[in-house]
Design a protein around this motif. Structure first.
Motif, PDB file in Angstrom:
ATOM      1  N   PHE A 345       7.358  -8.841  11.648  1.00  0.00           N
ATOM      2  CA  PHE A 345       8.755  -8.660  10.259  1.00  0.00           C
ATOM      3  C   PHE A 345       8.314  -8.130   9.611  1.00  0.00           C
ATOM      4  O   PHE A 345       8.913  -6.893   8.686  1.00  0.00           O
ATOM      5  CB  PHE A 345       9.677  -9.981   9.624  1.00  0.00           C
ATOM      6  CG  PHE A 345      10.510  -9.897   9.077  1.00  0.00           C
ATOM      7  CD1 PHE A 345      11.840  -8.911   9.310  1.00  0.00           C
ATOM      8  CD2 PHE A 345      10.093 -10.073   8.058  1.00  0.00           C
ATOM      9  CE1 PHE A 345      12.664  -9.115   8.439  1.00  0.00           C
ATOM     10  CE2 PHE A 345      11.606 -10.251   6.761  1.00  0.00           C
ATOM     11  CZ  PHE A 345      12.857  -9.561   7.255  1.00  0.00           C
ATOM     12  N   LEU A 346       6.873  -8.220   9.257  1.00  0.00           N
ATOM     13  CA  LEU A 346       6.255  -7.414   8.216  1.00  0.00           C
ATOM     14  C   LEU A 346       5.933  -6.173   8.792  1.00  0.00           C
ATOM     15  O   LEU A 346       6.549  -4.890   7.857  1.00  0.00           O
ATOM     16  CB  LEU A 346       4.341  -8.276   8.304  1.00  0.00           C
ATOM     17  CG  LEU A 346       4.252  -8.480   7.543  1.00  0.00           C
ATOM     18  CD1 LEU A 346       2.717  -9.610   7.318  1.00  0.00           C
ATOM     19  CD2 LEU A 346       4.721  -9.186   5.863  1.00  0.00           C
ATOM     20  N   ARG A 347       5.986  -5.737   9.852  1.00  0.00           N
ATOM     21  CA  ARG A 347       5.885  -4.567  10.704  1.00  0.00           C
ATOM     22  C   ARG A 347       7.052  -4.226  10.464  1.00  0.00           C
ATOM     23  O   ARG A 347       7.449  -2.943  10.333  1.00  0.00           O
ATOM     24  CB  ARG A 347       5.324  -4.720  11.962  1.00  0.00           C
ATOM     25  CG  ARG A 347       4.073  -4.597  12.620  1.00  0.00           C
ATOM     26  CD  ARG A 347       4.227  -4.105  13.900  1.00  0.00           C
ATOM     27  NE  ARG A 347       2.947  -5.134  14.250  1.00  0.00           N
ATOM     28  CZ  ARG A 347       2.463  -6.496  14.797  1.00  0.00           C
ATOM     29  NH1 ARG A 347       3.637  -7.282  14.783  1.00  0.00           N
ATOM     30  NH2 ARG A 347       0.897  -6.881  14.596  1.00  0.00           N
ATOM     31  N   ASP A 348       8.806  -4.454  10.641  1.00  0.00           N
ATOM     32  CA  ASP A 348       9.407  -4.332   9.603  1.00  0.00           C
ATOM     33  C   ASP A 348       9.911  -3.428   8.441  1.00  0.00           C
ATOM     34  O   ASP A 348      10.133  -2.370   8.381  1.00  0.00           O
ATOM     35  CB  ASP A 348      10.774  -5.432  10.686  1.00  0.00           C
ATOM     36  CG  ASP A 348      11.032  -5.118  12.544  1.00  0.00           C
ATOM     37  OD1 ASP A 348      10.616  -4.621  12.579  1.00  0.00           O
ATOM     38  OD2 ASP A 348      11.658  -6.514  12.665  1.00  0.00           O
ATOM     39  N   PHE A 361       5.146   1.407  -1.904  1.00  0.00           N
ATOM     40  CA  PHE A 361       3.764   0.785  -1.769  1.00  0.00           C
ATOM     41  C   PHE A 361       4.183  -0.935  -1.100  1.00  0.00           C
ATOM     42  O   PHE A 361       5.429  -1.346  -1.875  1.00  0.00           O
ATOM     43  CB  PHE A 361       2.746   0.575  -3.261  1.00  0.00           C
ATOM     44  CG  PHE A 361       1.715  -0.255  -3.322  1.00  0.00           C
ATOM     45  CD1 PHE A 361       0.825  -0.131  -1.817  1.00  0.00           C
ATOM     46  CD2 PHE A 361       1.999  -1.407  -4.218  1.00  0.00           C
ATOM     47  CE1 PHE A 361      -0.464  -1.251  -2.147  1.00  0.00           C
ATOM     48  CE2 PHE A 361       0.899  -2.366  -3.900  1.00  0.00           C
ATOM     49  CZ  PHE A 361      -0.393  -2.069  -3.318  1.00  0.00           C
ATOM     50  N   ILE A 362       3.556  -1.465  -0.193  1.00  0.00           N
ATOM     51  CA  ILE A 362       3.683  -3.139   0.463  1.00  0.00           C
ATOM     52  C   ILE A 362       2.381  -3.438   0.181  1.00  0.00           C
ATOM     53  O   ILE A 362       1.259  -3.629   0.404  1.00  0.00           O
ATOM     54  CB  ILE A 362       4.038  -2.961   1.943  1.00  0.00           C
ATOM     55  CG1 ILE A 362       5.290  -1.934   1.559  1.00  0.00           C
ATOM     56  CG2 ILE A 362       4.249  -4.241   2.208  1.00  0.00           C
ATOM     57  CD1 ILE A 362       6.362  -1.967   1.367  1.00  0.00           C
ATOM     58  N   LEU A 363       2.601  -4.740  -0.761  1.00  0.00           N
ATOM     59  CA  LEU A 363       1.363  -5.825  -1.469  1.00  0.00           C
ATOM     60  C   LEU A 363       1.668  -7.038  -0.957  1.00  0.00           C
ATOM     61  O   LEU A 363       3.197  -7.708  -0.879  1.00  0.00           O
ATOM     62  CB  LEU A 363       1.415  -5.325  -2.918  1.00  0.00           C
ATOM     63  CG  LEU A 363       0.486  -6.084  -3.335  1.00  0.00           C
ATOM     64  CD1 LEU A 363      -1.219  -6.299  -3.110  1.00  0.00           C
ATOM     65  CD2 LEU A 363       0.482  -6.386  -5.075  1.00  0.00           C
ATOM     66  N   PRO A 372      -6.498  -8.797   9.610  1.00  0.00           N
ATOM     67  CA  PRO A 372      -5.162  -9.091  10.772  1.00  0.00           C
ATOM     68  C   PRO A 372      -4.179  -8.098   9.683  1.00  0.00           C
ATOM     69  O   PRO A 372      -2.828  -7.362  11.023  1.00  0.00           O
ATOM     70  CB  PRO A 372      -4.889 -10.597  11.114  1.00  0.00           C
ATOM     71  CG  PRO A 372      -6.146 -11.250  11.014  1.00  0.00           C
ATOM     72  CD  PRO A 372      -6.950 -10.260   9.862  1.00  0.00           C
ATOM     73  N   TRP A 373      -3.549  -8.643   9.021  1.00  0.00           N
ATOM     74  CA  TRP A 373      -2.485  -7.720   8.295  1.00  0.00           C
ATOM     75  C   TRP A 373      -3.313  -6.520   7.221  1.00  0.00           C
ATOM     76  O   TRP A 373      -1.976  -5.590   7.602  1.00  0.00           O
ATOM     77  CB  TRP A 373      -2.275  -8.840   6.594  1.00  0.00           C
ATOM     78  CG  TRP A 373      -1.619  -9.913   7.380  1.00  0.00           C
ATOM     79  CD1 TRP A 373      -0.581 -10.520   7.179  1.00  0.00           C
ATOM     80  CD2 TRP A 373      -2.290 -10.679   7.296  1.00  0.00           C
ATOM     81  NE1 TRP A 373      -0.196 -11.683   7.976  1.00  0.00           N
ATOM     82  CE2 TRP A 373      -1.354 -12.015   8.181  1.00  0.00           C
ATOM     83  CE3 TRP A 373      -4.008 -11.715   7.582  1.00  0.00           C
ATOM     84  CZ2 TRP A 373      -1.933 -13.369   8.380  1.00  0.00           C
ATOM     85  CZ3 TRP A 373      -4.079 -12.969   8.105  1.00  0.00           C
ATOM     86  CH2 TRP A 373      -3.162 -13.877   8.082  1.00  0.00           C
ATOM     87  N   GLN A 378       1.159  -3.039   8.390  1.00  0.00           N
ATOM     88  CA  GLN A 378       1.801  -3.807   8.158  1.00  0.00           C
ATOM     89  C   GLN A 378       1.799  -4.131   6.279  1.00  0.00           C
ATOM     90  O   GLN A 378       2.682  -3.060   5.713  1.00  0.00           O
ATOM     91  CB  GLN A 378       1.009  -5.369   8.507  1.00  0.00           C
ATOM     92  CG  GLN A 378       1.362  -5.351   9.812  1.00  0.00           C
ATOM     93  CD  GLN A 378       1.156  -6.825  10.478  1.00  0.00           C
ATOM     94  OE1 GLN A 378       0.909  -8.171   9.841  1.00  0.00           O
ATOM     95  NE2 GLN A 378      -0.219  -7.048  11.773  1.00  0.00           N
ATOM     96  N   LEU A 379       0.504  -4.800   5.922  1.00  0.00           N
ATOM     97  CA  LEU A 379      -0.028  -4.244   4.224  1.00  0.00           C
ATOM     98  C   LEU A 379      -0.772  -3.124   4.195  1.00  0.00           C
ATOM     99  O   LEU A 379      -1.215  -2.742   4.704  1.00  0.00           O
ATOM    100  CB  LEU A 379       0.192  -5.570   4.046  1.00  0.00           C
ATOM    101  CG  LEU A 379       0.495  -7.135   4.115  1.00  0.00           C
ATOM    102  CD1 LEU A 379      -0.211  -8.672   3.965  1.00  0.00           C
ATOM    103  CD2 LEU A 379       1.970  -7.072   3.777  1.00  0.00           C
ATOM    104  N   ASP A 380      -0.113  -2.217   3.407  1.00  0.00           N
ATOM    105  CA  ASP A 380      -1.368  -1.765   2.168  1.00  0.00           C
ATOM    106  C   ASP A 380      -2.458  -2.036   1.964  1.00  0.00           C
ATOM    107  O   ASP A 380      -3.241  -1.218   1.220  1.00  0.00           O
ATOM    108  CB  ASP A 380      -0.433  -0.810   0.955  1.00  0.00           C
ATOM    109  CG  ASP A 380       0.771   0.102   1.943  1.00  0.00           C
ATOM    110  OD1 ASP A 380       0.120   0.468   3.013  1.00  0.00           O
ATOM    111  OD2 ASP A 380       1.948   0.984   1.430  1.00  0.00           O
TER     112      ASP A 380
END
Length: 587
Positions: A345-348, A361-363, A372-373, A378-380
């Motif tokens: 879901f983080l990829r989505d 920006f994704i924190l 792994p994230w 997934q996350l920036d």
């Protein structure tokens, strides 16, 4: 040779694409085990000269801990493919450390099957973190406690509780944007502002509506527009691990049980859902309960956990992500409890965010090592507790300087540089003791914490009020009302932090990745970038200390705090004092 200390993994924190042309490669060895290490590498398909075209370059010993050395090299593979091995040199002997075994090195007889492989640098696998992030100075606001013209409770009263609404609102924040701009803030991170029952708003009822206690959606649009006019970015807190108990989807499950169309939107173990006592409002009477009939954040029935693999949940939450980016022009999402949200879901989330606006920006809120994230999909970035933890421990005198250096060097060695430069650095937040209270309300000690944070790669964050001496213990005491009475504000601390922000903006060396530690008796290090050299000495001690400047560093420096120039060979510091010196080289 300590063979057990040798460690490398292809396509990991030890070998990653820094950008579309560059590979960063790291090897771990035992401390002081080798005279030198070289990287042997080449394109696996380059046999045009009837033999494999290879290169051999010396790696630098970039980091050292009590147990290990970390060798590093940055290379640009000619055609984006790379097979490689490590040549370990010691006592006139050389060994080749490859993907399958360690052997004596024979350059005339290479076993190409024993090479590590980075098959291809695919640009779509890179993080593509927006370029503005690494230069941002963040300011975290807990909206209910920041500012309002008409408070609902006595502003500044103690103690504070999470069920209290003081009335801080969006119009109050708009009014204080010039204050933030003057301080040097270029990004605001808001704790949740969507409709919810509590003051902290982590129990969302309606993700599409600003909580009425803060204002309206139109007020928020005005806030974003006016913040942008001050060159301030806006990041919202997305609570997508769980909803609030009063969210309509969950209320439908409570009402209809097995026949609810939302029964798969949550993790329901058995029906009926409610197997606990309710209060007069038909809400859970207790905050924490074991053996619930549904999964939750922690053990609180007030926060049922979303099943983000459910189609209705996905449609609802991904719609929220898109809605606030597209319609309100927000610049980022901070994802609450991101380490408990599925990687899928983080990829989505990242895909829909970037598709809506490539500069989003994704924190993530991750408290632990987060590689792994941080693979680009997934996350920036994450809230950098990985760096905050050793700083807290050292400044609180729970670990000595040697252990601090060990932990920090391990962090530097094993954090990809394209993640590190975008880290959300912090020394306190709404989830921790405030830094002033952590350090026994000693302002001089607090300055050392801010200084080290501003000298670290990544984007520094100030938790509201920290700049004027707002203190507080654990939640909820760390969520006190902001101090606006100038007679009660620590203006000397405010001006110190404002100075750090200005210096970081002026001197790029502040943002360099590495601290080149000089001593185990006093915290002293250099940082170098773009012909700028910093010499930093920090006395984390209640006693006066003297640092003897190494011969190669004895020179004339500008003191960045008092703007004086002097030649330094010894630096004597009072308790909890520091020197921040710069030497600008001329070509």
């Amino acid at each position: 040779m300590n063979t057990h200390a040798l460690l490398h993994r292809a396509k990991s924190e030890y070998a990653y694409a820094y950008d579309k042309k560059t590979l960063h490669i790291t090897l771990r060895t035992a401390k002081n085990d080798f005279e030198s290490v070289e990287l042997l590498y080449g394109d696996p398909f380059n046999w045009f000269e009837k033999e494999w075209k290879k290169y051999q370059k010396k790696m630098i010993k970039r980091y050292q801990t009590e147990s290990f050395d970390y060798y590093f090299i940055s290379i640009k593979p000619e055609d984006l493919r790379c097979k490689y091995a490590f040549i370990l040199n010691n006592n006139a002997k050389s060994y080749m450390y490859g993907s399958k075994r360690l052997i004596e090195y024979n350059k005339e007889k290479l076993d190409l099957q024993n090479l590590f492989n980075y098959p291809y640098i695919n640009p779509e696998d890179l993080p593509h973190t927006p370029s503005w992030v690494k230069d941002t100075v963040w300011y975290q606001i807990f909206p209910d406690r920041f500012y309002t013209k008409k408070s609902l409770l006595p502003w500044g009263k103690l103690p504070v509780y999470n069920n209290e609404i003081y009335g801080g609102n969006i119009q109050g924040i708009i009014e204080k944007l010039p204050y933030l701009a003057d301080l040097g803030i270029t990004g605001i991170y808001f704790t949740p502002i969507f409709e919810a029952k509590t003051a902290h708003k982590y129990d969302t009822i309606n993700y599409y509506k600003i909580d009425p206690s803060f204002g309206t959606n139109e007020d928020f649009k005005e806030l974003v527009d006016k913040a942008h006019s001050h060159n301030i970015k806006i990041m919202l807190d997305g609570v997508f691990n769980h909803s609030g108990y009063l969210h309509p989807f969950f209320q439908d499950v409570i009402k209809n049980n097995e026949t609810s169309i939302y029964k798969n939107s949550f993790y329901i173990d058995k029906f009926p859902v409610v197997n606990f006592e309710l209060d007069s409002n038909n809400e859970p009477k207790q905050h924490s309960i074991k053996n619930l009939n549904f999964k939750t954040f922690a053990y609180t029935p007030h926060m049922p956990k979303w099943n983000t693999d459910d189609s209705l949940t996905k449609e609802h939450l991904l719609g929220v992500i898109e809605y606030w980016i597209k319609n309100y022009n927000i610049d980022g999402w901070r994802l609450d409890v991101s380490n408990e949200v599925s990687h899928d879901f983080l990829r989505d989330i990242k895909k829909i965010s970037r598709n809506t606006n490539p500069n989003t920006f994704i924190l993530g809120e991750n408290w632990d090592q987060s590689l792994p994230w941080l693979q680009g999909d997934q996350l920036d970035s994450v809230m950098n507790y990985d760096l905050a933890y050793p700083l807290w421990e050292y400044l609180e005198h729970n670990i000595d300087l040697n252990e601090f250096i060990n932990i920090v060097n391990n962090y530097l060695a094993l954090t990809p540089k394209n993640a590190m430069e975008n880290m959300f650095n912090l020394i306190d937040s709404h989830d921790t003791v405030r830094i002033l209270r952590r350090l026994n309300d000693n302002k001089d000690r607090v300055k050392l914490a801010y200084l080290f944070m501003f000298l670290s790669a990544g984007a520094p964050n100030i938790y509201y009020g920290g700049e004027v001496g707002l203190t507080g213990d654990q939640d909820p005491d760390n969520r006190r009302c902001m101090i606006w009475d100038s007679n009660k504000q620590d203006l000397e601390l405010f001006n110190f932090i404002k100075r750090l922000i200005s210096l970081r903006d002026k001197y790029s060396v502040f943002k360099d990745y590495d601290y080149k530690f000089l001593s185990t008796e006093i915290l002293a290090f250099t940082k170098e970038r773009n012909n700028q050299k910093l010499l930093v000495v920090i006395n984390n001690s209640p006693e006066q200390k003297t640092f003897s400047v190494p011969n190669e560093l004895k020179d004339s420096y500008l003191d960045l705090i008092n703007n004086s120039v002097a030649i330094y060979d010894k630096i004597t510091l009072d308790a909890y004092d520091f020197k921040l010196l710069i030497k600008e080289e001329t070509n």
